[in-house]
Design an enzyme around this catalytic site. Structure first.
Site, PDB file in Angstrom:
ATOM      1  N   ASP A 296      34.254 -33.507  38.934  1.00 41.52           N
ATOM      2  CA  ASP A 296      33.949 -33.724  37.728  1.00 41.52           C
ATOM      3  C   ASP A 296      33.758 -32.373  36.814  1.00 41.52           C
ATOM      4  O   ASP A 296      33.407 -31.176  37.398  1.00 41.52           O
ATOM      5  CB  ASP A 296      32.506 -34.339  37.691  1.00 41.52           C
ATOM      6  CG  ASP A 296      32.028 -35.146  36.515  1.00 41.52           C
ATOM      7  OD1 ASP A 296      33.052 -35.181  35.350  1.00 41.52           O
ATOM      8  OD2 ASP A 296      30.908 -35.552  36.318  1.00 41.52           O
ATOM      9  N   GLY A 297      33.971 -32.493  35.320  1.00 39.46           N
ATOM     10  CA  GLY A 297      33.760 -31.325  34.607  1.00 39.46           C
ATOM     11  C   GLY A 297      34.928 -30.719  34.070  1.00 39.46           C
ATOM     12  O   GLY A 297      34.680 -29.560  33.557  1.00 39.46           O
TER      13      GLY A 297
ATOM     14  N   GLY B 296      36.792 -31.730  31.564  1.00 34.91           N
ATOM     15  CA  GLY B 296      36.812 -31.766  29.987  1.00 34.91           C
ATOM     16  C   GLY B 296      35.655 -30.815  29.525  1.00 34.91           C
ATOM     17  O   GLY B 296      36.092 -30.178  28.383  1.00 34.91           O
TER      18      GLY B 296
ATOM     19  N   TRP C 203      34.702 -28.087  30.673  1.00 31.00           N
ATOM     20  CA  TRP C 203      35.087 -26.912  31.090  1.00 31.00           C
ATOM     21  C   TRP C 203      35.675 -26.438  29.961  1.00 31.00           C
ATOM     22  O   TRP C 203      35.767 -25.146  29.571  1.00 31.00           O
ATOM     23  CB  TRP C 203      35.871 -26.642  32.632  1.00 31.00           C
ATOM     24  CG  TRP C 203      36.339 -25.402  32.891  1.00 31.00           C
ATOM     25  CD1 TRP C 203      35.700 -24.379  33.567  1.00 31.00           C
ATOM     26  CD2 TRP C 203      37.621 -24.664  32.629  1.00 31.00           C
ATOM     27  NE1 TRP C 203      36.412 -23.179  33.716  1.00 31.00           N
ATOM     28  CE2 TRP C 203      37.527 -23.572  32.895  1.00 31.00           C
ATOM     29  CE3 TRP C 203      38.693 -25.528  31.826  1.00 31.00           C
ATOM     30  CZ2 TRP C 203      38.837 -22.713  32.891  1.00 31.00           C
ATOM     31  CZ3 TRP C 203      39.697 -24.602  31.778  1.00 31.00           C
ATOM     32  CH2 TRP C 203      39.925 -23.152  32.259  1.00 31.00           C
TER      33      TRP C 203
ATOM     34  N   ARG D 243      40.780 -31.078  26.129  1.00 29.28           N
ATOM     35  CA  ARG D 243      40.572 -31.436  27.643  1.00 29.28           C
ATOM     36  C   ARG D 243      41.659 -31.568  28.528  1.00 29.28           C
ATOM     37  O   ARG D 243      41.475 -31.365  29.742  1.00 29.28           O
ATOM     38  CB  ARG D 243      39.964 -33.141  27.475  1.00 29.28           C
ATOM     39  CG  ARG D 243      38.729 -33.189  26.757  1.00 29.28           C
ATOM     40  CD  ARG D 243      38.458 -34.705  26.391  1.00 29.28           C
ATOM     41  NE  ARG D 243      38.546 -35.454  27.708  1.00 29.28           N
ATOM     42  CZ  ARG D 243      37.250 -35.235  28.642  1.00 29.28           C
ATOM     43  NH1 ARG D 243      36.226 -34.574  28.228  1.00 29.28           N
ATOM     44  NH2 ARG D 243      37.441 -35.918  29.484  1.00 29.28           N
TER      45      ARG D 243
ATOM     46  N   SER E 207      39.154 -43.094  38.364  1.00 28.19           N
ATOM     47  CA  SER E 207      38.211 -44.323  38.724  1.00 28.19           C
ATOM     48  C   SER E 207      38.737 -45.308  37.968  1.00 28.19           C
ATOM     49  O   SER E 207      39.530 -45.458  36.902  1.00 28.19           O
ATOM     50  CB  SER E 207      36.805 -44.023  38.146  1.00 28.19           C
ATOM     51  OG  SER E 207      36.492 -43.990  36.746  1.00 28.19           O
TER      52      SER E 207
ATOM     53  N   ASN F 235      38.105 -45.257  34.260  1.00 25.11           N
ATOM     54  CA  ASN F 235      38.791 -43.899  33.687  1.00 25.11           C
ATOM     55  C   ASN F 235      40.198 -44.777  32.694  1.00 25.11           C
ATOM     56  O   ASN F 235      40.594 -43.977  31.860  1.00 25.11           O
ATOM     57  CB  ASN F 235      39.503 -42.878  34.649  1.00 25.11           C
ATOM     58  CG  ASN F 235      38.510 -42.054  35.109  1.00 25.11           C
ATOM     59  OD1 ASN F 235      38.477 -41.419  36.172  1.00 25.11           O
ATOM     60  ND2 ASN F 235      37.426 -41.912  34.379  1.00 25.11           N
ATOM     61  N   TRP F 236      40.316 -45.814  33.156  1.00 28.98           N
ATOM     62  CA  TRP F 236      41.553 -46.435  32.492  1.00 28.98           C
ATOM     63  C   TRP F 236      41.167 -46.790  30.927  1.00 28.98           C
ATOM     64  O   TRP F 236      42.104 -46.702  30.182  1.00 28.98           O
ATOM     65  CB  TRP F 236      41.815 -47.887  32.906  1.00 28.98           C
ATOM     66  CG  TRP F 236      42.492 -47.727  34.277  1.00 28.98           C
ATOM     67  CD1 TRP F 236      42.005 -48.297  35.431  1.00 28.98           C
ATOM     68  CD2 TRP F 236      44.037 -47.224  34.563  1.00 28.98           C
ATOM     69  NE1 TRP F 236      43.086 -48.069  36.429  1.00 28.98           N
ATOM     70  CE2 TRP F 236      44.226 -47.530  35.814  1.00 28.98           C
ATOM     71  CE3 TRP F 236      44.978 -46.914  33.603  1.00 28.98           C
ATOM     72  CZ2 TRP F 236      45.571 -47.150  36.521  1.00 28.98           C
ATOM     73  CZ3 TRP F 236      46.171 -46.531  34.170  1.00 28.98           C
ATOM     74  CH2 TRP F 236      46.453 -46.658  35.936  1.00 28.98           C
TER      75      TRP F 236
ATOM     76  N   ARG G 132      29.610 -33.244  44.567  1.00 28.29           N
ATOM     77  CA  ARG G 132      29.955 -33.491  43.276  1.00 28.29           C
ATOM     78  C   ARG G 132      29.548 -32.533  42.354  1.00 28.29           C
ATOM     79  O   ARG G 132      28.634 -31.610  42.421  1.00 28.29           O
ATOM     80  CB  ARG G 132      28.860 -34.626  42.836  1.00 28.29           C
ATOM     81  CG  ARG G 132      29.082 -35.038  41.196  1.00 28.29           C
ATOM     82  CD  ARG G 132      28.681 -36.228  40.760  1.00 28.29           C
ATOM     83  NE  ARG G 132      29.251 -36.479  39.293  1.00 28.29           N
ATOM     84  CZ  ARG G 132      29.220 -37.767  38.640  1.00 28.29           C
ATOM     85  NH1 ARG G 132      28.970 -38.614  39.354  1.00 28.29           N
ATOM     86  NH2 ARG G 132      29.869 -37.627  37.311  1.00 28.29           N
TER      87      ARG G 132
ATOM     88  N   SER H   9      28.402 -42.779  40.444  1.00 32.60           N
ATOM     89  CA  SER H   9      29.235 -42.987  39.300  1.00 32.60           C
ATOM     90  C   SER H   9      30.457 -43.931  40.232  1.00 32.60           C
ATOM     91  O   SER H   9      31.489 -43.612  40.034  1.00 32.60           O
ATOM     92  CB  SER H   9      29.966 -41.778  38.945  1.00 32.60           C
ATOM     93  OG  SER H   9      29.192 -41.076  38.078  1.00 32.60           O
TER      94      SER H   9
HETATM   95  C1  IPE Z   1      36.983 -35.037  36.236  1.00 36.72           C
HETATM   96  O1  IPE Z   1      36.834 -34.327  34.868  1.00 36.72           O
HETATM   97  C2  IPE Z   1      38.307 -35.791  36.075  1.00 36.72           C
HETATM   98  C3  IPE Z   1      38.623 -36.952  35.861  1.00 36.72           C
HETATM   99  C4  IPE Z   1      37.707 -37.891  36.110  1.00 36.72           C
HETATM  100  C5  IPE Z   1      40.035 -37.799  35.888  1.00 36.72           C
HETATM  101  P1  IPE Z   1      36.257 -35.169  33.466  1.00 36.72           P
HETATM  102  O2  IPE Z   1      37.534 -35.421  32.833  1.00 36.72           O
HETATM  103  O3  IPE Z   1      35.237 -36.359  33.758  1.00 36.72           O
HETATM  104  O4  IPE Z   1      35.577 -33.907  32.931  1.00 36.72           O
HETATM  105  P2  IPE Z   1      34.224 -34.091  31.799  1.00 36.72           P
HETATM  106  O5  IPE Z   1      32.971 -34.988  32.721  1.00 36.72           O
HETATM  107  O6  IPE Z   1      34.412 -34.759  30.723  1.00 36.72           O
HETATM  108  O7  IPE Z   1      33.699 -32.599  31.729  1.00 36.72           O
HETATM  109 MG    MG Z   2      33.275 -36.523  33.997  1.00 32.88          MG
END
Ligand code: IPE
Ligand code: MG
Length: 245
Positions: free
Chosen positions: A2-3, A5, A7, A15, A47, A50-51, A171, A179
Site C-alpha cells: 500500500d502507498g 499513490g 508516494w 499515481r 483487490s 480495485n476494479w 502492511r 482491507s
Molecule cells: C497500492 O498502492 C497498489 C494497489 C492497490 C494496486 P495504492 O494505489 O493503494 O496507493 P495509495 O493507497 O493510494 O497511496
Molecule cells: Mg491504498
C-alpha cells in the site's frame, strides 16, 4: 502493498509513477524473500474493490502486471519459484491472463518458493465463494452440514491448497487495516505494520519484518508455559519449571 499513490503524489508525480516504482519494490522483495528462504510469499496486488478505481488507473495496473509477468519470467523460472494466484483471475483481461496462465504452467514443478499473486482478490468474496460451493455440495448430497468443521471450510479455500498456513502479514503505508485481504488466513498470523510506502519498501524492511516476527511468541490460544520449549535442565533447578508435560 500500500502507498504507491501517496508516494507519487507527495513528490508531485502521477499515481501511475508510484505503481511503476511499486513494481520495482516487488522485484526487490521477491528476490530478498527467495534469498531468505521464505517458503511462500503472497502479494496483494489487486483487490476485488480495485476494479472500481478510475478506468485509466485500472488499465495501467493491468498493463504493469502484464509487463511484470513477461519481464520476470526468466528470473522466476531460473530461481525455482512457483507462481500461483488467488482471487477471481477470470476477470483479468486476456492480455494479462495469457502470460499469467503460461507462467503458472511453466513454473508448476518449481519447489524453492511459492510466489502467490492475489489478483482480483477479496477475503469476503473468497469466503462467500466457499459458502456457495459448500451449499452446492450439501444439496448434491456430497457434504453433510453436520460434519462441516474448520478443516472443511479451509478445504474450500484456494489458499489452503496452494499455500502453507500464514505466519506473517506485512502492511505498508501506516494503515492499520486488513482491507479484505486474507480474512480467514490471518486468524493467527502475526501482523507487522510499517510507515514506509510500498515504493520505498526494500530488502532491509523485509528483514526488519522478519526480525520482528522472530521475536513474537505464538500461543494460538494457549499459555506461554504451554508453548515454550522446556528449559534445558542444568541440574540446579534454576528455571523453577520442571519441563515435564
Ligand atoms: C497500492 O498502492 C497498489 C494497489 C492497490 C494496486 P495504492 O494505489 O493503494 O496507493 P495509495 O493507497 O493510494 O497511496
Ligand atoms: Mg491504498
Amino acid at each position: 502493498m500500500d502507498g504507491n499513490g501517496r508516494w507519487a503524489r507527495a513528490r508531485g508525480l502521477p499515481r501511475e509513477e508510484g505503481h511503476e516504482r511499486g513494481a520495482d519494490s516487488v522485484r526487490t522483495v521477491v528476490r530478498a524473500a527467495r534469498k531468505a528462504g521464505i517458503e511462500a510469499l503472497t502479494l496483494f496486488a489487486f483487490s476485488s474493490q480495485n476494479w472500481d478505481r478510475p478506468p485509466e488507473e485500472v488499465f495501467h495496473l493491468m498493463e504493469l502486471l502484464r509487463r511484470y509477468l513477461v519481464q520476470e519470467r526468466d528470473e522466476i523460472l531460473g530461481n525455482g519459484i512457483r507462481l500461483v494466484t488467488v482471487g477471481d483471475s477470470e476477470r483479468l483481461p486476456p492480455h494479462v491472463r495469457a502470460p499469467l496462465v503460461d507462467l503458472m504452467a511453466a513454473s508448476a514443478d518449481n519447489r524453492d518458493m511459492v510466489l502467490c499473486l492475489a489478483l482480483s482478490y477479496g477475503g469476503r468474496e473468497m469466503l462467500t465463494k466457499a459458502v456457495r460451493e459448500m451449499c452446492r455440495a450439501a444439496i448434491a448430497g456430497r457434504l453433510d452440514p453436520a460434519e462441516i468443521s474448520v478443516e472443511t471450510v479451509e478445504s474450500y479455500l484456494d489458499s489452503s491448497r496452494l499455500l502453507p498456513p500464514l505466519d506473517l502479514l506485512v502492511r505498508t503505508s501506516g494503515e492499520h487495516r486488513i482491507s479484505n485481504f486474507f480474512l480467514w488466513e490471518t486468524a493467527y498470523a502475526e501482523l507487522h505494520f510499517t510507515e514506509k510506502m510500498w515504493p520505498e519498501f526494500g530488502r532491509e524492511d523485509l528483514m526488519a519484518a522478519l526480525h520482528d516476527f522472530a521475536g513474537r511468541e505464538r500461543r494460538f490460544g494457549h499459555t506461554s508455559e504451554q508453548v515454550r520449549p522446556p528449559a534445558a535442565s542444568g541440574g540446579n533447578g534454576g528455571s523453577g519449571e520442571s519441563g515435564l508435560d
